[in-house]
Design a protein around this motif. Structure first.
Motif, PDB file in Angstrom:
ATOM      1  N   GLU A 174     -29.708  35.579   2.910  1.00 52.94           N
ATOM      2  CA  GLU A 174     -28.978  35.754   1.654  1.00 52.94           C
ATOM      3  C   GLU A 174     -29.853  35.340   0.464  1.00 52.94           C
ATOM      4  O   GLU A 174     -29.920  36.053  -0.550  1.00 52.94           O
ATOM      5  CB  GLU A 174     -27.689  34.935   1.689  1.00 52.94           C
ATOM      6  N   SER A 175     -30.530  34.205   0.594  1.00 50.14           N
ATOM      7  CA  SER A 175     -31.377  33.714  -0.501  1.00 50.14           C
ATOM      8  C   SER A 175     -32.571  34.630  -0.742  1.00 50.14           C
ATOM      9  O   SER A 175     -33.127  34.661  -1.839  1.00 50.14           O
ATOM     10  CB  SER A 175     -31.867  32.296  -0.197  1.00 50.14           C
ATOM     11  N   GLU A 176     -32.946  35.387   0.279  1.00 55.21           N
ATOM     12  CA  GLU A 176     -34.069  36.312   0.159  1.00 55.21           C
ATOM     13  C   GLU A 176     -33.643  37.710  -0.283  1.00 55.21           C
ATOM     14  O   GLU A 176     -34.456  38.633  -0.330  1.00 55.21           O
ATOM     15  CB  GLU A 176     -34.807  36.389   1.504  1.00 55.21           C
ATOM     16  N   GLY A 177     -32.342  37.858  -0.582  1.00 55.19           N
ATOM     17  CA  GLY A 177     -31.844  39.138  -1.078  1.00 55.19           C
ATOM     18  C   GLY A 177     -31.709  40.210  -0.022  1.00 55.19           C
ATOM     19  O   GLY A 177     -31.708  41.405  -0.344  1.00 55.19           O
ATOM     20  N   ALA A 178     -31.569  39.813   1.247  1.00 54.99           N
ATOM     21  CA  ALA A 178     -31.521  40.785   2.340  1.00 54.99           C
ATOM     22  C   ALA A 178     -30.102  41.051   2.838  1.00 54.99           C
ATOM     23  O   ALA A 178     -29.915  41.706   3.873  1.00 54.99           O
ATOM     24  CB  ALA A 178     -32.380  40.294   3.508  1.00 54.99           C
ATOM     25  N   THR A 179     -29.097  40.543   2.121  1.00 59.03           N
ATOM     26  CA  THR A 179     -27.701  40.693   2.554  1.00 59.03           C
ATOM     27  C   THR A 179     -26.822  41.192   1.412  1.00 59.03           C
ATOM     28  O   THR A 179     -27.233  41.225   0.252  1.00 59.03           O
ATOM     29  CB  THR A 179     -27.135  39.348   3.048  1.00 59.03           C
ATOM     30  N   VAL A 180     -25.611  41.579   1.766  1.00 58.70           N
ATOM     31  CA  VAL A 180     -24.616  41.961   0.762  1.00 58.70           C
ATOM     32  C   VAL A 180     -23.984  40.687   0.214  1.00 58.70           C
ATOM     33  O   VAL A 180     -23.427  39.883   0.971  1.00 58.70           O
ATOM     34  CB  VAL A 180     -23.540  42.874   1.377  1.00 58.70           C
ATOM     35  N   LYS A 181     -24.087  40.512  -1.068  1.00 58.95           N
ATOM     36  CA  LYS A 181     -23.600  39.289  -1.717  1.00 58.95           C
ATOM     37  C   LYS A 181     -22.113  39.071  -1.438  1.00 58.95           C
ATOM     38  O   LYS A 181     -21.312  39.986  -1.543  1.00 58.95           O
ATOM     39  CB  LYS A 181     -23.849  39.372  -3.222  1.00 58.95           C
ATOM     40  N   GLY A 182     -21.780  37.838  -1.061  1.00 54.72           N
ATOM     41  CA  GLY A 182     -20.379  37.477  -0.831  1.00 54.72           C
ATOM     42  C   GLY A 182     -19.847  37.820   0.543  1.00 54.72           C
ATOM     43  O   GLY A 182     -18.669  37.576   0.825  1.00 54.72           O
ATOM     44  N   SER A 183     -20.696  38.361   1.426  1.00 55.86           N
ATOM     45  CA  SER A 183     -20.204  38.792   2.742  1.00 55.86           C
ATOM     46  C   SER A 183     -20.370  37.727   3.825  1.00 55.86           C
ATOM     47  O   SER A 183     -19.825  37.855   4.917  1.00 55.86           O
ATOM     48  CB  SER A 183     -20.929  40.070   3.184  1.00 55.86           C
ATOM     49  N   ARG A 184     -21.096  36.665   3.536  1.00 56.83           N
ATOM     50  CA  ARG A 184     -21.396  35.662   4.564  1.00 56.83           C
ATOM     51  C   ARG A 184     -20.199  34.746   4.820  1.00 56.83           C
ATOM     52  O   ARG A 184     -19.538  34.299   3.896  1.00 56.83           O
ATOM     53  CB  ARG A 184     -22.611  34.829   4.137  1.00 56.83           C
ATOM     54  N   PHE A 185     -19.941  34.449   6.098  1.00 54.38           N
ATOM     55  CA  PHE A 185     -18.872  33.514   6.464  1.00 54.38           C
ATOM     56  C   PHE A 185     -19.134  32.967   7.859  1.00 54.38           C
ATOM     57  O   PHE A 185     -19.945  33.508   8.612  1.00 54.38           O
ATOM     58  CB  PHE A 185     -17.493  34.198   6.411  1.00 54.38           C
ATOM     59  N   THR A 186     -18.463  31.876   8.223  1.00 50.20           N
ATOM     60  CA  THR A 186     -18.570  31.291   9.561  1.00 50.20           C
ATOM     61  C   THR A 186     -17.534  31.945  10.468  1.00 50.20           C
ATOM     62  O   THR A 186     -16.336  31.843  10.218  1.00 50.20           O
ATOM     63  CB  THR A 186     -18.342  29.772   9.512  1.00 50.20           C
ATOM     64  N   TYR A 187     -18.004  32.619  11.515  1.00 41.68           N
ATOM     65  CA  TYR A 187     -17.076  33.328  12.403  1.00 41.68           C
ATOM     66  C   TYR A 187     -16.709  32.520  13.638  1.00 41.68           C
ATOM     67  O   TYR A 187     -15.720  32.814  14.314  1.00 41.68           O
ATOM     68  CB  TYR A 187     -17.644  34.687  12.806  1.00 41.68           C
ATOM     69  N   ALA A 188     -17.494  31.466  13.954  1.00 42.25           N
ATOM     70  CA  ALA A 188     -17.195  30.633  15.123  1.00 42.25           C
ATOM     71  C   ALA A 188     -18.012  29.353  15.065  1.00 42.25           C
ATOM     72  O   ALA A 188     -19.057  29.300  14.407  1.00 42.25           O
ATOM     73  CB  ALA A 188     -17.517  31.385  16.417  1.00 42.25           C
ATOM     74  N   ILE A 189     -17.516  28.331  15.733  1.00 41.80           N
ATOM     75  CA  ILE A 189     -18.270  27.084  15.911  1.00 41.80           C
ATOM     76  C   ILE A 189     -18.469  26.907  17.416  1.00 41.80           C
ATOM     77  O   ILE A 189     -17.508  26.818  18.179  1.00 41.80           O
ATOM     78  CB  ILE A 189     -17.532  25.883  15.307  1.00 41.80           C
ATOM     79  N   GLY A 190     -19.743  26.894  17.820  1.00 40.84           N
ATOM     80  CA  GLY A 190     -20.062  26.897  19.239  1.00 40.84           C
ATOM     81  C   GLY A 190     -19.983  25.530  19.889  1.00 40.84           C
ATOM     82  O   GLY A 190     -20.057  24.490  19.231  1.00 40.84           O
ATOM     83  N   THR A 191     -19.866  25.537  21.204  1.00 41.55           N
ATOM     84  CA  THR A 191     -19.824  24.318  22.015  1.00 41.55           C
ATOM     85  C   THR A 191     -20.918  24.379  23.068  1.00 41.55           C
ATOM     86  O   THR A 191     -21.110  25.411  23.727  1.00 41.55           O
ATOM     87  CB  THR A 191     -18.457  24.170  22.705  1.00 41.55           C
ATOM     88  N   LEU A 192     -21.638  23.285  23.218  1.00 36.24           N
ATOM     89  CA  LEU A 192     -22.725  23.181  24.200  1.00 36.24           C
ATOM     90  C   LEU A 192     -22.181  22.600  25.505  1.00 36.24           C
ATOM     91  O   LEU A 192     -21.316  21.726  25.486  1.00 36.24           O
ATOM     92  CB  LEU A 192     -23.826  22.278  23.636  1.00 36.24           C
ATOM     93  N   ALA A 193     -22.720  23.089  26.612  1.00 34.47           N
ATOM     94  CA  ALA A 193     -22.306  22.563  27.929  1.00 34.47           C
ATOM     95  C   ALA A 193     -23.521  22.385  28.823  1.00 34.47           C
ATOM     96  O   ALA A 193     -24.472  23.173  28.764  1.00 34.47           O
ATOM     97  CB  ALA A 193     -21.302  23.500  28.591  1.00 34.47           C
ATOM     98  N   LEU A 194     -23.498  21.334  29.629  1.00 34.16           N
ATOM     99  CA  LEU A 194     -24.481  21.152  30.699  1.00 34.16           C
ATOM    100  C   LEU A 194     -23.849  21.735  31.947  1.00 34.16           C
ATOM    101  O   LEU A 194     -22.760  21.317  32.350  1.00 34.16           O
ATOM    102  CB  LEU A 194     -24.801  19.674  30.891  1.00 34.16           C
TER     103      LEU A 194
END
Length: 252
Positions: free
Chosen positions: A89-109
Motif C-alpha cells: 500500500e505504501s508503495e502505491g501497488a494497491t487500491v487505496k482503502g481496500s486493505r483489511f484484516t480478514y483473519a487472525i491465525g493460530t500456531l500449533a505444534l
C-alpha cells in the motif's frame, strides 16, 4: 413493422448475453499457504452466490511480495501477515482503502502420530525427537512465529541442528505428514476443522507466545477495474465467509 422487430430481436439477445458475461468475472488471487483450505471452501460459495470465479495461487507471503513487485497478474492478495499488504500500500501497488484484516491465525505444534505431542508442548523440552519442521521465517509469518516461540521457551540453540525448513507453511506441514519430521509448527487451520484437531496430536500455542498473526487482504493495482476483485473482498467481510474462516480455527 414485423420485419423490423425480427431484425432487432437477435440484437437484443446478443446484448443480453453480453451483459450476462460482463457481470460474471474472474479474479486472480494470491493466497497465503495457510489459508488454502478455507479459501477453497469460500470459493465455491463465492461463485455460487455472486457468479464470479476465484482463481487461487498458493505460496509464501514473502515470495508473493516479490512476484507482485515483478508484475505478477494477481488482483487480490490474501497475506499471512498485515505488514506485507501495508508495505505494498505504501508503495502505491494497491487500491487505496481496500486493505483489511480478514483473519487472525493460530500456531500449533503438531505430529502426525497420535499421543506424540502433549497439550502443553512439553515434547519440545524433552528433546527426544530428531527433526522439527518450520516454515521459512524470512518468507512465512508462521515460521517467524515459530522462532519466537522457541526463543521464548529458551530452545533456540537446542533445536538448531534439528530444524527442517519448508519454503512455506504447506511444505512445513508436508514434512510432518510424510514422517520426514516427527513434529513441526504448522497453522492450526491445516489440522483443524469444526472445533477439533482432525488427526495426530497437537499443542495449540498460546497467542501471547508470539506476535499476533494478523492476516491482511488488499486489492492490488491490477484488480482496480475488476468487479470480481471488489466482490471478493466484500464477500470475505460477510457472515458466510466468517463462518468458514472460524471453522478452521481462525479468529476474526
Amino acid at each position: 413493422m414485423t420485419h423490423r422487430v425480427s431484425r432487432l430481436a437477435p440484437l437484443c439477445l446478443i446484448s443480453l448475453l453480453t451483459l450476462g458475461t460482463a457481470q460474471a468475472d474472474e479474479v486472480q488471487v494470491a493466497v497465503a499457504a495457510n489459508f488454502s483450505a478455507p479459501i477453497q471452501a469460500i470459493a465455491a460459495d463465492f461463485e455460487k452466490d455472486t457468479g464470479h470465479k476465484l482463481v487461487a495461487s498458493y505460496g509464501a507471503t514473502g515470495q508473493f511480495y516479490t512476484q507482485i513487485k515483478n508484475g505478477a497478474p494477481f488482483e487480490v492478495f490474501l497475506s499471512a501477515d498485515d505488514i506485507t499488504p501495508q508495505k505494498l500500500e505504501s508503495e502505491g501497488a494497491t487500491v487505496k482503502g481496500s486493505r483489511f484484516t480478514y483473519a487472525i491465525g493460530t500456531l500449533a505444534l503438531w505430529s502426525a502420530k497420535a499421543g506424540y505431542v502433549d497439550a502443553e508442548g512439553q515434547v519440545l523440552k524433552d528433546n527426544q525427537y530428531q527433526h522439527l519442521s518450520i516454515a521459512n521465517p524470512k518468507a512465512a509469518p508462521y515460521g517467524l512465529a515459530a522462532t519466537q516461540v522457541l526463543a521464548k521457551l529458551g530452545l533456540t540453540d537446542q533445536v538448531k541442528g534439528k530444524l527442517v525448513e519448508g519454503q512455506n507453511i504447506t511444505q512445513a506441514y508436508q514434512f510432518v505428514s510424510t514422517g520426514n519430521a516427527e513434529l513441526g509448527f504448522v497453522a492450526l487451520s491445516q489440522i483443524y476443522k469444526d472445533g477439533k484437531v482432525t488427526g495426530g496430536s497437537a499443542w495449540i500455542v498460546p497467542a501471547d507466545m508470539h506476535d499476533p498473526i494478523k492476516q491482511g487482504a488488499v486489492i492490488l493495482d491490477k484488480g482496480k477495474n475488476n468487479p470480481a476483485a471488489k466482490a471478493l473482498v466484500d464477500y470475505l467481510k460477510g457472515p458466510k465467509a466468517a463462518t468458514v474462516i472460524k471453522s478452521y480455527g481462525y479468529q476474526l
